[in-house]
Design a protein around this motif. Sequence first.
Motif, PDB file in Angstrom:
ATOM      1  N   LYS B  13      -7.757  15.515   5.243  1.00 31.83           N
ATOM      2  CA  LYS B  13      -8.026  14.157   4.752  1.00 31.83           C
ATOM      3  C   LYS B  13      -7.113  13.804   3.582  1.00 31.83           C
ATOM      4  O   LYS B  13      -7.554  13.299   2.541  1.00 31.83           O
ATOM      5  N   LEU B  14      -5.857  14.114   3.755  1.00 31.87           N
ATOM      6  CA  LEU B  14      -4.873  13.835   2.700  1.00 31.87           C
ATOM      7  C   LEU B  14      -3.837  12.839   3.194  1.00 31.87           C
ATOM      8  O   LEU B  14      -3.576  12.729   4.395  1.00 31.87           O
ATOM      9  N   SER B  15      -3.268  12.119   2.268  1.00 27.72           N
ATOM     10  CA  SER B  15      -2.095  11.291   2.554  1.00 27.72           C
ATOM     11  C   SER B  15      -1.124  11.527   1.416  1.00 27.72           C
ATOM     12  O   SER B  15      -1.524  12.000   0.333  1.00 27.72           O
ATOM     13  N   CYS B  16       0.153  11.205   1.642  1.00 28.57           N
ATOM     14  CA  CYS B  16       1.055  11.382   0.511  1.00 28.57           C
ATOM     15  C   CYS B  16       2.205  10.396   0.535  1.00 28.57           C
ATOM     16  O   CYS B  16       2.532   9.804   1.579  1.00 28.57           O
ATOM     17  N   ALA B  17       2.766  10.170  -0.627  1.00 30.53           N
ATOM     18  CA  ALA B  17       3.920   9.288  -0.790  1.00 30.53           C
ATOM     19  C   ALA B  17       4.875   9.971  -1.750  1.00 30.53           C
ATOM     20  O   ALA B  17       4.434  10.558  -2.752  1.00 30.53           O
ATOM     21  N   ILE B  18       6.175   9.924  -1.413  1.00 30.27           N
ATOM     22  CA  ILE B  18       7.161  10.576  -2.289  1.00 30.27           C
ATOM     23  C   ILE B  18       8.109   9.508  -2.857  1.00 30.27           C
ATOM     24  O   ILE B  18       8.653   8.678  -2.106  1.00 30.27           O
ATOM     25  N   PHE B  19       8.243   9.522  -4.179  1.00 33.86           N
ATOM     26  CA  PHE B  19       9.089   8.546  -4.869  1.00 33.86           C
ATOM     27  C   PHE B  19      10.273   9.276  -5.505  1.00 33.86           C
ATOM     28  O   PHE B  19      10.107  10.399  -6.025  1.00 33.86           O
ATOM     29  N   ASP B  20      11.434   8.610  -5.486  1.00 31.89           N
ATOM     30  CA  ASP B  20      12.603   9.245  -6.096  1.00 31.89           C
ATOM     31  C   ASP B  20      12.557   9.090  -7.617  1.00 31.89           C
ATOM     32  O   ASP B  20      11.592   8.539  -8.169  1.00 31.89           O
ATOM     33  N   GLY B  85     -11.448  -4.089   5.575  1.00 25.44           N
ATOM     34  CA  GLY B  85     -12.680  -4.358   4.834  1.00 25.44           C
ATOM     35  C   GLY B  85     -13.527  -3.128   4.583  1.00 25.44           C
ATOM     36  O   GLY B  85     -14.673  -3.217   4.155  1.00 25.44           O
ATOM     37  N   LYS B  86     -12.973  -1.946   4.868  1.00 25.20           N
ATOM     38  CA  LYS B  86     -13.735  -0.708   4.664  1.00 25.20           C
ATOM     39  C   LYS B  86     -13.467  -0.160   3.260  1.00 25.20           C
ATOM     40  O   LYS B  86     -12.317  -0.160   2.805  1.00 25.20           O
ATOM     41  N   LEU B  87     -14.544   0.282   2.617  1.00 20.47           N
ATOM     42  CA  LEU B  87     -14.381   0.818   1.264  1.00 20.47           C
ATOM     43  C   LEU B  87     -13.985   2.292   1.344  1.00 20.47           C
ATOM     44  O   LEU B  87     -14.651   3.081   2.013  1.00 20.47           O
ATOM     45  N   ARG B  88     -12.895   2.640   0.674  1.00 24.55           N
ATOM     46  CA  ARG B  88     -12.448   4.041   0.673  1.00 24.55           C
ATOM     47  C   ARG B  88     -12.390   4.560  -0.755  1.00 24.55           C
ATOM     48  O   ARG B  88     -11.928   3.871  -1.648  1.00 24.55           O
ATOM     49  N   TYR B  89     -12.881   5.779  -0.915  1.00 26.34           N
ATOM     50  CA  TYR B  89     -12.807   6.453  -2.215  1.00 26.34           C
ATOM     51  C   TYR B  89     -11.743   7.541  -2.124  1.00 26.34           C
ATOM     52  O   TYR B  89     -11.641   8.214  -1.102  1.00 26.34           O
ATOM     53  N   TYR B  90     -10.988   7.721  -3.188  1.00 26.70           N
ATOM     54  CA  TYR B  90      -9.984   8.787  -3.168  1.00 26.70           C
ATOM     55  C   TYR B  90      -9.616   9.247  -4.566  1.00 26.70           C
ATOM     56  O   TYR B  90      -9.857   8.552  -5.554  1.00 26.70           O
ATOM     57  N   ILE B 111      -2.937  11.803  -2.004  1.00 23.88           N
ATOM     58  CA  ILE B 111      -4.220  11.072  -1.954  1.00 23.88           C
ATOM     59  C   ILE B 111      -5.227  11.901  -1.183  1.00 23.88           C
ATOM     60  O   ILE B 111      -5.034  12.189   0.003  1.00 23.88           O
ATOM     61  N   ALA B 112      -6.311  12.273  -1.844  1.00 24.43           N
ATOM     62  CA  ALA B 112      -7.372  13.041  -1.174  1.00 24.43           C
ATOM     63  C   ALA B 112      -8.553  12.105  -0.933  1.00 24.43           C
ATOM     64  O   ALA B 112      -9.159  11.591  -1.882  1.00 24.43           O
ATOM     65  N   ASP B 113      -8.850  11.877   0.336  1.00 20.42           N
ATOM     66  CA  ASP B 113      -9.938  10.951   0.672  1.00 20.42           C
ATOM     67  C   ASP B 113     -11.291  11.605   0.390  1.00 20.42           C
ATOM     68  O   ASP B 113     -11.594  12.670   0.920  1.00 20.42           O
TER      69      ASP B 113
END
Lengths: 174, 472
Positions: B13-20, B85-90, B111-113
């Motif tokens: 249940k993870l997502s990630c983003a990488i920034f330079d 419209g769904k509420l997500r906590y992370y 991001i850990a959901d």
Amino acid sequence: MKDVVTLSKKVCMLGAFGVGKSSLVRKYVYNIFKEDYLTTIGVQIYQKSVTLKNKANQVGKSINMILWDMAHIEKFDKTIKTQILGASGAVLVFDLSRMQTFNELEEHAKRFLEVNPNSKLVFAANKIDLVDNNKLKMEQFLHLSEQYNTECLVTSAKTGHNVEKMFSVLASLL
Amino acid sequence: MQEFFEQILREKKLSCAIFDHDLVLQDWSKFLHQYCSIRIANKKIHTIWQVFPELVGMEEVVESILKQQTKKHDIEKINKYTATGKLRYYTLTLLPLADPRTGYIQLVCLIADTTTETAYEQEIQQQKYEILMLQSNLAKYGNHSSIGILGNSEKIIHVREFIKRLANVKNTTVLLQGKSGTGKNLVARAIHETSLTADGPFVEINCASIPATLLESEIFGYEKGAFTNALNSKNGLLEIADGGTFFLDEIGELPLSLQSKFLSFLEYKKFRRLGSTQENTVNVRIIAATNKDLKKAVENDEFREDLFYRLNVVATFLPDLHELGDDVIILAEHFINVYAYDFRKKIRGLTPSAREKLMAYSWPGNVRELRNVIERAIIFADGDRLDDKDLLLQEISPKPASMPGDISAIPDSGLSIAEMEKRFFFNAIRKAKGNQTKAAKLLGLSLDKFRYRMKKYNLDIKNSDGVETDIK
């Protein structure tokens, strides 16, 4: 013509449970109000841009307010300090129909300024729709706002009374 | 991002983003869009402040991570509504990561959901705060006086004094008498809450609401096999009330067959469950209440005399609402506060004409009726104060004590049918304002018959005072 500068600023909503922090934000951002009480857990993030005019009544600057609608703070622990870190301002809300919620405000203001010493505050005396205006004793609220050199506005998330104005006042201070 | 890596992230249940190093988005996982504020497109430049506006104000923290002065930074329990419209906590975690090709330090946003876990926490907190809200409202509206009995009239002061006097008296049986709606239940609770046994349970039973056949087992309990379908033993309410108060409302309805068993319990504080030979002892205060005239019930052999005297040790009559004068307004304003809050209405008090209407009414249903009238009025009223037209009363009936012509009031000395008829005539004349034809019509009589009876009863149509004196 000069380009309008847009600044992003973080603003925290603080106050006891059930005072209407989320309702004020939702009224301001989406113009909606729900009677149901839903406790906020952690922090809910909203955004709204506000355009401010200068003294010559021209568009001066635009502020992209990142509104942190925070849960009731029981203890100013590390998690809370991380959440409020970097805020430029805060709206401190209390409920006029439950005056005990006013007592927590000074502690919230003090702790918030410890983490963000240069930030600005505004006080919101919310739920005016539930109380008799004539019986309001504003002296104690004014005393607190004078102490922090800011304003205390009587608001109602239900009717929208002073909601826009309150956020504009804060935006102009940022 | 490589597919196998995507699978691992999704599993956890993870997502990630990488920034330079310039904080421009370089790479991201498939489900990142569920947590960010903008629509991410491949050929567009997205800065970290656009993707995660919640990081605005944390420029110093971000810089510190890129310089590897800070190893990790967590922001917990962020919640956002997704595009659907769904509420997500992370939890958002910021980490430094060296680019393997260039060696530059990049910023990873992990991001850990926590939606499922936080939803449980939300439910618990919701219940906790709802209770706290109710408690603070109760403190505000429920107890205007220390024991919750409102009013300044002499009779209400007497009731409050009665309750206070009982506070330090342990386990004395109390009898509350009064008409329906006069607040017997409220007074019983007030006695319990101010007593030495306030920490114990308050158990109540309405003797009229339970079939006579079940009442004994409800009060005293039963043993397994005591009767058909008694498959298990059961505690009676007396046992449940042990250490506290047992309130018997409408004691006048207690069947005669049960009265002797109850009397025996009052005398010895001992009882036997149904079907048991063993005696049980409990330590309870008994409060009994009735709207019946128990003395009369004793005379009519409907209530045991010895039980009446046993109950009547400490007794009080709760006054009718119409006897309380201005307390009607105090109570009305209290109910206005309560219901205005409940229904979220900004109604504060009564207009002078509304006050007048409330004061003029006889309140046959007592405080209960007043409460219902105010509740209804608050629901339908539009103004900021309740007006007389908002108050829907059954009728403006005369106050019983002050009106000798009241047909329903039977004096202690009794009343003959002839006298009763005389009262009807008196009321008809008064209602018709002295007009004989109208008065006769009201009684369904011809004018001749009406006049004949007037003469028979020696009623003088011209002198209503005389009539009133006559029928007293």
